[in-house]
Design a protein around this motif. Structure first.
Motif, PDB file in Angstrom:
ATOM      1  N   ARG A   1       4.680   6.609  -7.482  1.00 19.39           N
ATOM      2  CA  ARG A   1       4.731   4.921  -7.290  1.00 19.39           C
ATOM      3  C   ARG A   1       6.191   4.618  -7.343  1.00 19.39           C
ATOM      4  NH1 ARG A   1       0.011   6.114 -10.196  1.00 19.39           N
ATOM      5  NH2 ARG A   1      -2.169   5.366  -9.191  1.00 19.39           N
ATOM      6  N   PRO A   2       6.728   4.246  -6.071  1.00 20.16           N
ATOM      7  CA  PRO A   2       8.056   3.692  -6.454  1.00 20.16           C
ATOM      8  C   PRO A   2       8.163   2.526  -7.151  1.00 20.16           C
ATOM      9  CG  PRO A   2       7.650   4.282  -4.155  1.00 20.16           C
ATOM     10  CD  PRO A   2       6.068   4.547  -4.715  1.00 20.16           C
ATOM     11  N   LEU A   3       7.166   1.439  -7.082  1.00 24.35           N
ATOM     12  CA  LEU A   3       7.248   0.455  -7.910  1.00 24.35           C
ATOM     13  C   LEU A   3       6.945   0.354  -9.330  1.00 24.35           C
ATOM     14  CD1 LEU A   3       6.220  -1.747  -4.840  1.00 24.35           C
ATOM     15  CD2 LEU A   3       8.431  -1.375  -5.454  1.00 24.35           C
TER      16      LEU A   3
ATOM     17  N   LEU B   1      -7.818   0.259  -1.540  1.00 25.79           N
ATOM     18  CA  LEU B   1      -6.489  -0.239  -1.093  1.00 25.79           C
ATOM     19  C   LEU B   1      -5.482  -0.206  -2.053  1.00 25.79           C
ATOM     20  CD1 LEU B   1      -7.425  -3.518   0.813  1.00 25.79           C
ATOM     21  CD2 LEU B   1      -7.618  -1.431   1.674  1.00 25.79           C
ATOM     22  N   GLY B   2      -4.073   0.126  -1.540  1.00 28.90           N
ATOM     23  CA  GLY B   2      -3.116   0.131  -2.547  1.00 28.90           C
ATOM     24  C   GLY B   2      -2.720  -1.308  -2.947  1.00 28.90           C
ATOM     25  N   GLY B   3      -2.069  -1.233  -4.299  1.00 26.87           N
ATOM     26  CA  GLY B   3      -2.037  -2.687  -4.974  1.00 26.87           C
ATOM     27  C   GLY B   3      -1.209  -3.816  -4.399  1.00 26.87           C
ATOM     28  N   GLY B   4      -0.461  -3.218  -3.360  1.00 22.48           N
ATOM     29  CA  GLY B   4       0.375  -4.204  -2.649  1.00 22.48           C
ATOM     30  C   GLY B   4      -0.349  -4.796  -1.379  1.00 22.48           C
TER      31      GLY B   4
ATOM     32  N   LYS C   1      -8.732   2.353  -8.999  1.00 19.36           N
ATOM     33  CA  LYS C   1      -9.295   2.133  -7.635  1.00 19.36           C
ATOM     34  C   LYS C   1      -9.766   3.341  -7.014  1.00 19.36           C
ATOM     35  CE  LYS C   1      -5.769   0.132  -5.948  1.00 19.36           C
ATOM     36  NZ  LYS C   1      -4.603  -0.258  -6.746  1.00 19.36           N
TER      37      LYS C   1
ATOM     38  N   VAL D   1       3.882   8.621  -0.174  1.00 22.11           N
ATOM     39  CA  VAL D   1       4.305   6.864  -0.234  1.00 22.11           C
ATOM     40  C   VAL D   1       5.831   6.860  -0.681  1.00 22.11           C
ATOM     41  CG1 VAL D   1       3.876   5.003  -1.580  1.00 22.11           C
ATOM     42  CG2 VAL D   1       1.910   6.321  -0.425  1.00 22.11           C
TER      43      VAL D   1
ATOM     44  N   PHE E   1       8.921   5.295   1.258  1.00 19.81           N
ATOM     45  CA  PHE E   1       9.749   3.938   0.706  1.00 19.81           C
ATOM     46  C   PHE E   1      11.093   4.566   0.726  1.00 19.81           C
ATOM     47  CE2 PHE E   1       7.985   0.816  -1.783  1.00 19.81           C
ATOM     48  CZ  PHE E   1       6.726   0.695  -1.813  1.00 19.81           C
TER      49      PHE E   1
ATOM     50  N   PHE F   1       7.249   0.653   4.771  1.00 17.51           N
ATOM     51  CA  PHE F   1       5.776   1.022   4.152  1.00 17.51           C
ATOM     52  C   PHE F   1       4.766  -0.076   4.265  1.00 17.51           C
ATOM     53  CE2 PHE F   1       2.812   0.704   0.668  1.00 17.51           C
ATOM     54  CZ  PHE F   1       2.132   1.935   0.626  1.00 17.51           C
ATOM     55  N   ARG F   2       5.221  -1.390   3.983  1.00 24.78           N
ATOM     56  CA  ARG F   2       4.148  -2.411   4.456  1.00 24.78           C
ATOM     57  C   ARG F   2       3.474  -2.742   5.798  1.00 24.78           C
ATOM     58  NH1 ARG F   2       2.578  -2.651  -0.531  1.00 24.78           N
ATOM     59  NH2 ARG F   2       4.378  -2.864  -2.089  1.00 24.78           N
TER      60      ARG F   2
ATOM     61  N   PHE G   1      -4.375  -3.819  -9.134  1.00 17.10           N
ATOM     62  CA  PHE G   1      -3.104  -3.467  -9.460  1.00 17.10           C
ATOM     63  C   PHE G   1      -3.021  -2.043  -9.448  1.00 17.10           C
ATOM     64  CE2 PHE G   1       1.189  -3.698 -11.700  1.00 17.10           C
ATOM     65  CZ  PHE G   1       1.788  -4.117 -10.764  1.00 17.10           C
ATOM     66  N   MET G   2      -1.625  -1.356  -9.568  1.00 20.05           N
ATOM     67  CA  MET G   2      -1.605   0.179  -9.550  1.00 20.05           C
ATOM     68  C   MET G   2      -2.163   0.378 -10.795  1.00 20.05           C
ATOM     69  SD  MET G   2       2.328   0.439  -8.512  1.00 20.05           S
ATOM     70  CE  MET G   2       3.078  -1.375  -8.668  1.00 20.05           C
ATOM     71  N   GLY G   3      -2.766   1.750 -11.070  1.00 17.74           N
ATOM     72  CA  GLY G   3      -3.154   2.169 -12.188  1.00 17.74           C
ATOM     73  C   GLY G   3      -4.395   1.334 -12.565  1.00 17.74           C
TER      74      GLY G   3
ATOM     75  N   ASP H   1      -3.890   4.733   0.557  1.00 17.94           N
ATOM     76  CA  ASP H   1      -2.521   5.313   0.489  1.00 17.94           C
ATOM     77  C   ASP H   1      -2.594   6.875   1.252  1.00 17.94           C
ATOM     78  OD1 ASP H   1      -1.288   3.580  -0.777  1.00 17.94           O
ATOM     79  OD2 ASP H   1      -1.604   4.171  -2.676  1.00 17.94           O
TER      80      ASP H   1
HETATM   81  C1  S3P Z   1       1.706  -0.147  -4.466  1.00 20.55           C
HETATM   82  C2  S3P Z   1       0.894   0.713  -4.765  1.00 20.55           C
HETATM   83  C3  S3P Z   1       0.386   1.906  -4.666  1.00 20.55           C
HETATM   84  C4  S3P Z   1       1.102   2.431  -3.012  1.00 20.55           C
HETATM   85  C5  S3P Z   1       2.697   1.934  -3.331  1.00 20.55           C
HETATM   86  C6  S3P Z   1       2.920   0.534  -3.392  1.00 20.55           C
HETATM   87  C7  S3P Z   1       1.963  -1.649  -4.851  1.00 20.55           C
HETATM   88  O1  S3P Z   1      -1.092   2.100  -4.703  1.00 20.55           O
HETATM   89  O2  S3P Z   1       0.292   1.716  -2.230  1.00 20.55           O
HETATM   90  O3  S3P Z   1       3.234   2.863  -4.359  1.00 20.55           O
HETATM   91  O4  S3P Z   1       2.995  -2.220  -4.177  1.00 20.55           O
HETATM   92  O5  S3P Z   1       1.351  -2.161  -5.589  1.00 20.55           O
HETATM   93  P1  S3P Z   1      -1.879   2.138  -5.870  1.00 20.55           P
HETATM   94  O6  S3P Z   1      -2.542   0.667  -6.318  1.00 20.55           O
HETATM   95  O7  S3P Z   1      -3.049   2.948  -5.316  1.00 20.55           O
HETATM   96  O8  S3P Z   1      -1.027   2.857  -7.030  1.00 20.55           O
END
Ligand code: S3P
Length: 175
Positions: free
Chosen positions: A122-124, A83-86, A15, A45, A49, A57-58, A10-12, A34
């Protein structure tokens, strides 16, 4: 072929920081997804968004991560790729990751992850309730592709790195 070492979570969850440390200690190259997306788009990023929405973005993320996984597969030593969290929300990426031997999940506490994610990039991570929901929704996706799971709670970047090196056989576990 050695295979890339791929960090998910996950974000934060740390990674990027752990990825950099892993690369410097293992001698492998490092790529942050990212950052690669931002280079490709010529935008941050948050700007992607804003201008193309999450769906835009995806699409970029799927393309970029596929290229990074291909680049890692072409190297004898592989790459460390964070990898980004999503990224795991893409079915195509999940099936690519399922075929990779060294996918490492960095597990962290959702409250700590939220506080670490408040740098505005991070927009999310703007709404804490939505952040918690996403955290819950994503866990089964991370678990479906992870080959190793590292609990990072209370550990330093060096400790987490040492655990990953030990678990994956990429280097000594001492730190
Ligand atoms: C996202 C995580 C971010 C980045 C974007 C969306 C997500 O990466 O890809 O803001 O959907 O979890 P980090 O996991 O490196 O913060």
């Amino acid at each position: 072929m050695a295979g890339s070492l791929i960090l998910i979570g996950f974000m934060g969850s740390g990674k990027t920081a752990v990825g950099q440390e892993l690369a410097s200690r293992s001698g492998m190259g490092f790529r942050d997804a990212d950052q690669a997306i931002e280079e490709k788009a010529g935008m941050t990023v948050a700007e992607i968004f804003d201008s193309q929405g999450e769906a835009g973005f995806r699409r970029l993320e799927e393309e970029t991560v596929t290229d990074l996984l291909d680049a890692g597969a072409g190297k004898v030593e592989g790459l460390v790729i964070s990898l980004g969290g999503g990224a795991v929300t893409s079915e195509r990426l999940r099936s690519r990751l399922a075929a990779e031997p060294l996918v490492v999940l960095l597990d962290t506490d959702v409250e700590l992850a939220f506080h670490r994610s408040q740098d505005g990039s991070r927009p999310l991570a703007r709404d804490q309730r939505r952040f918690r929901e996403l955290y819950r929704e994503r866990q089964p996706l991370y678990e479906s592709v992870a080959k190793f799971r590292i609990d990072t709670r209370g550990k330093s970047i060096r400790q987490v790195t040492a655990e990953i090196l030990g678990a994956t056989g990429k280097g000594p576990a001492e730190f």
